[in-house]
Design a protein around this motif. Structure first.
Motif, PDB file in Angstrom:
ATOM      1  N   ARG A 153      -7.683  -2.425  -7.477  1.00 12.70           N
ATOM      2  CA  ARG A 153      -7.993  -3.855  -7.466  1.00 12.70           C
ATOM      3  C   ARG A 153      -7.675  -4.564  -8.775  1.00 12.70           C
ATOM      4  NH1 ARG A 153     -13.998  -5.354  -5.734  1.00 12.70           N
ATOM      5  NH2 ARG A 153     -13.356  -3.859  -4.120  1.00 12.70           N
ATOM      6  N   LEU A 154      -7.891  -3.903  -9.924  1.00 10.85           N
ATOM      7  CA  LEU A 154      -7.691  -4.541 -11.225  1.00 10.85           C
ATOM      8  C   LEU A 154      -6.450  -4.028 -11.941  1.00 10.85           C
ATOM      9  CD1 LEU A 154     -11.369  -4.600 -12.592  1.00 10.85           C
ATOM     10  CD2 LEU A 154     -10.184  -6.327 -11.215  1.00 10.85           C
ATOM     11  N   LEU A 155      -5.555  -3.372 -11.215  1.00  9.87           N
ATOM     12  CA  LEU A 155      -4.374  -2.777 -11.858  1.00  9.87           C
ATOM     13  C   LEU A 155      -3.156  -3.685 -11.831  1.00  9.87           C
ATOM     14  CD1 LEU A 155      -4.571   0.932 -10.621  1.00  9.87           C
ATOM     15  CD2 LEU A 155      -5.641  -0.137 -12.620  1.00  9.87           C
ATOM     16  N   GLY A 156      -3.275  -4.882 -11.272  1.00  7.61           N
ATOM     17  CA  GLY A 156      -2.133  -5.776 -11.189  1.00  7.61           C
ATOM     18  C   GLY A 156      -1.338  -5.549  -9.924  1.00  7.61           C
ATOM     19  N   LYS A 157      -0.127  -6.082  -9.911  1.00  7.58           N
ATOM     20  CA  LYS A 157       0.745  -5.983  -8.749  1.00  7.58           C
ATOM     21  C   LYS A 157       2.123  -5.460  -9.160  1.00  7.58           C
ATOM     22  CE  LYS A 157      -1.983  -7.803  -5.557  1.00  7.58           C
ATOM     23  NZ  LYS A 157      -2.397  -7.052  -4.357  1.00  7.58           N
ATOM     24  N   GLY A 158       2.857  -4.961  -8.176  1.00  2.00           N
ATOM     25  CA  GLY A 158       4.245  -4.587  -8.400  1.00  2.00           C
ATOM     26  C   GLY A 158       4.428  -3.597  -9.523  1.00  2.00           C
ATOM     27  N   ALA A 159       5.405  -3.882 -10.401  1.00  2.00           N
ATOM     28  CA  ALA A 159       5.743  -2.968 -11.492  1.00  2.00           C
ATOM     29  C   ALA A 159       4.580  -2.799 -12.461  1.00  2.00           C
ATOM     30  CB  ALA A 159       6.982  -3.469 -12.227  1.00  2.00           C
ATOM     31  N   ASP A 160       3.782  -3.872 -12.675  1.00  2.00           N
ATOM     32  CA  ASP A 160       2.633  -3.772 -13.581  1.00  2.00           C
ATOM     33  C   ASP A 160       1.623  -2.748 -13.065  1.00  2.00           C
ATOM     34  OD1 ASP A 160       3.665  -5.670 -15.295  1.00  2.00           O
ATOM     35  OD2 ASP A 160       2.572  -7.337 -14.388  1.00  2.00           O
ATOM     36  N   ARG A 161       1.401  -2.747 -11.767  1.00  2.00           N
ATOM     37  CA  ARG A 161       0.454  -1.793 -11.193  1.00  2.00           C
ATOM     38  C   ARG A 161       0.968  -0.359 -11.340  1.00  2.00           C
ATOM     39  NH1 ARG A 161      -1.728  -2.921  -5.331  1.00  2.00           N
ATOM     40  NH2 ARG A 161       0.493  -3.263  -4.948  1.00  2.00           N
ATOM     41  N   LEU A 162       2.234  -0.144 -11.057  1.00  2.00           N
ATOM     42  CA  LEU A 162       2.788   1.199 -11.176  1.00  2.00           C
ATOM     43  C   LEU A 162       2.734   1.701 -12.619  1.00  2.00           C
ATOM     44  CD1 LEU A 162       5.874   0.949  -8.792  1.00  2.00           C
ATOM     45  CD2 LEU A 162       3.467   1.428  -8.247  1.00  2.00           C
ATOM     46  N   ILE A 218       0.838  -1.201   0.000  1.00  2.00           N
ATOM     47  CA  ILE A 218       0.000   0.000   0.000  1.00  2.00           C
ATOM     48  C   ILE A 218       0.872   1.250   0.000  1.00  2.00           C
ATOM     49  CG2 ILE A 218      -1.679   1.297   1.378  1.00  2.00           C
ATOM     50  CD1 ILE A 218      -2.755  -1.437   2.335  1.00  2.00           C
ATOM     51  N   LEU A 219       1.930   1.216   0.800  1.00  2.49           N
ATOM     52  CA  LEU A 219       2.830   2.358   0.866  1.00  2.49           C
ATOM     53  C   LEU A 219       3.514   2.592  -0.475  1.00  2.49           C
ATOM     54  CD1 LEU A 219       4.115   4.557   2.607  1.00  2.49           C
ATOM     55  CD2 LEU A 219       5.830   2.863   3.338  1.00  2.49           C
ATOM     56  N   GLU A 220       3.873   1.526  -1.182  1.00  2.00           N
ATOM     57  CA  GLU A 220       4.476   1.666  -2.505  1.00  2.00           C
ATOM     58  C   GLU A 220       3.526   2.386  -3.454  1.00  2.00           C
ATOM     59  OE1 GLU A 220       6.802  -1.276  -5.524  1.00  2.00           O
ATOM     60  OE2 GLU A 220       4.727  -1.851  -5.076  1.00  2.00           O
ATOM     61  N   VAL A 221       2.245   2.027  -3.421  1.00  2.00           N
ATOM     62  CA  VAL A 221       1.258   2.675  -4.278  1.00  2.00           C
ATOM     63  C   VAL A 221       1.132   4.150  -3.928  1.00  2.00           C
ATOM     64  CG1 VAL A 221      -1.218   2.781  -4.803  1.00  2.00           C
ATOM     65  CG2 VAL A 221      -0.046   0.571  -4.770  1.00  2.00           C
ATOM     66  N   ALA A 222       1.024   4.451  -2.631  1.00  2.00           N
ATOM     67  CA  ALA A 222       0.863   5.841  -2.209  1.00  2.00           C
ATOM     68  C   ALA A 222       2.081   6.675  -2.580  1.00  2.00           C
ATOM     69  CB  ALA A 222       0.600   5.905  -0.709  1.00  2.00           C
ATOM     70  N   ARG A 223       3.266   6.133  -2.368  1.00  2.00           N
ATOM     71  CA  ARG A 223       4.478   6.899  -2.688  1.00  2.00           C
ATOM     72  C   ARG A 223       4.627   7.099  -4.187  1.00  2.00           C
ATOM     73  NH1 ARG A 223       8.561   4.393   1.957  1.00  2.00           N
ATOM     74  NH2 ARG A 223       8.173   6.057   3.486  1.00  2.00           N
ATOM     75  N   HIS A 224       4.215   6.113  -4.972  1.00  2.00           N
ATOM     76  CA  HIS A 224       4.281   6.283  -6.426  1.00  2.00           C
ATOM     77  C   HIS A 224       3.283   7.349  -6.871  1.00  2.00           C
ATOM     78  CE1 HIS A 224       5.433   5.076 -10.464  1.00  2.00           C
ATOM     79  NE2 HIS A 224       4.147   5.132 -10.803  1.00  2.00           N
ATOM     80  N   ALA A 225       2.099   7.342  -6.286  1.00  2.00           N
ATOM     81  CA  ALA A 225       1.119   8.383  -6.600  1.00  2.00           C
ATOM     82  C   ALA A 225       1.666   9.758  -6.241  1.00  2.00           C
ATOM     83  CB  ALA A 225      -0.190   8.107  -5.859  1.00  2.00           C
TER      84      ALA A 225
END
Length: 291
Positions: free
Chosen positions: A271-280, A16-23
């Protein structure tokens, strides 16, 4: 139009923190957290999946990302006493330096009430209780002292200190019921949120405008936010919630529809964006479409 990410609380905190920091690093405007203690016991869901608690999580993210707005989608009134919640919200606003939006709703998820022995009243009683809770929240967050005598809540010369850093901490109400909930939104909300594709949001926004007219309130005083599941590039699943996208081109068209109906903020569940590098990577594509 603002763009915010909604990382699911079923993930590990580091994800979750990875997603927030990337945003934060790529120009998104906010991050939201849902308030549930377990997944809904619906088709294809594991009702026993580990779930992080909303209040702790949103405060942690607020301390970890220095720019993004932070909000809840949405605290459930049936298991969050409004006086306790007002103090939580004020503290979260201090932690975030005045970037917090307090999202609240009437409560709905059956299994968490059953497992924890928390009453889930019929809809009318639930909404009556929610209206009282909103009176309590407005009082505690915006007035020096609050006295309130309702059917469900009683406060006597009550304080909530320190007050939020924001002079009027935004109160977001989640819900789309056209018979009563949108009338509650018209009276009490600074921000409105619900699920829906552009046509649904446009219709319900018109209903909300009508309730605002009845109450003599400028409808422009209420910011409009919405979310749908997003597929950047791939098959669109048959899901109970609205889904948009399928290709970057279709997603761009839908984003423009949201913009055209005057939506103030589009919130993207991950939810549908994938995981890890794919999500970013998917987040980067979405961000490019909203610029």
């Amino acid at each position: 139009m603002r763009l915010s990410i909604w990382p699911g609380a079923l993930q590990r905190y580091d994800e979750i923190l990875e997603v927030a920091r990337h945003a934060e690093a790529t120009g998104w405007d906010g991050v939201y957290v849902a308030d549930h203690f377990m997944p809904d016991a619906g088709p294809g869901r594991d009702p026993h999946a580990p779930t992080l608690e909303c209040g702790t999580l949103v405060a942690a993210l607020g301390a970890a990302v220095p720019r993004l707005g932070l909000g809840t989608l949405v605290y459930g009134n049936t298991y969050r006493h409004p006086a306790v919640l007002a103090n939580m919200a004020a503290t979260a606003d201090h932690v975030t330096g005045g970037r917090f939006t307090l999202g609240v709703g009437a409560g709905w998820q059956v299994n968490e009430h059953e497992q924890y022995g928390i009453e889930l009243p019929p809809v009318k009683q639930r909404l009556d209780r929610f209206v009282e809770a909103l009176e309590v929240l407005h009082g505690l967050l915006r007035r020096p002292r609050t006295t309130f005598a309702g059917e469900y809540y009683t406060l006597t010369d009550a304080v909530c200190e320190p007050k939020p850093l924001q002079e009027e901490l935004p109160i977001l109400i989640g819900g789309g019921g056209e018979r009563r909930m949108l009338g509650i939104v018209a009276k009490y909300a600074d921000v409105w949120n619900t699920w829906g594709r552009p046509d649904v949001i446009a219709h319900k926004s018109g209903v909300l405008d009508g309730f605002c007219a009845e109450q003599g309130r400028d409808p422009r005083a209420i910011r409009r936010t919405a979310q749908a599941l997003v597929v950047v590039d791939g098959p669109v699943p048959d899901a109970p919630m609205p889904v948009i996208g399928g290709s970057p081109e279709r997603l761009r068209d839908t984003v423009e529809e949201y913009r055209g109906i005057g939506l103030d903020e589009l919130i993207v569940p991950d939810r549908l964006l994938g995981k890890g590098a794919d999500r970013l990577k998917a987040m980067d594509t979405i961000r490019s479409l909203v610029e």
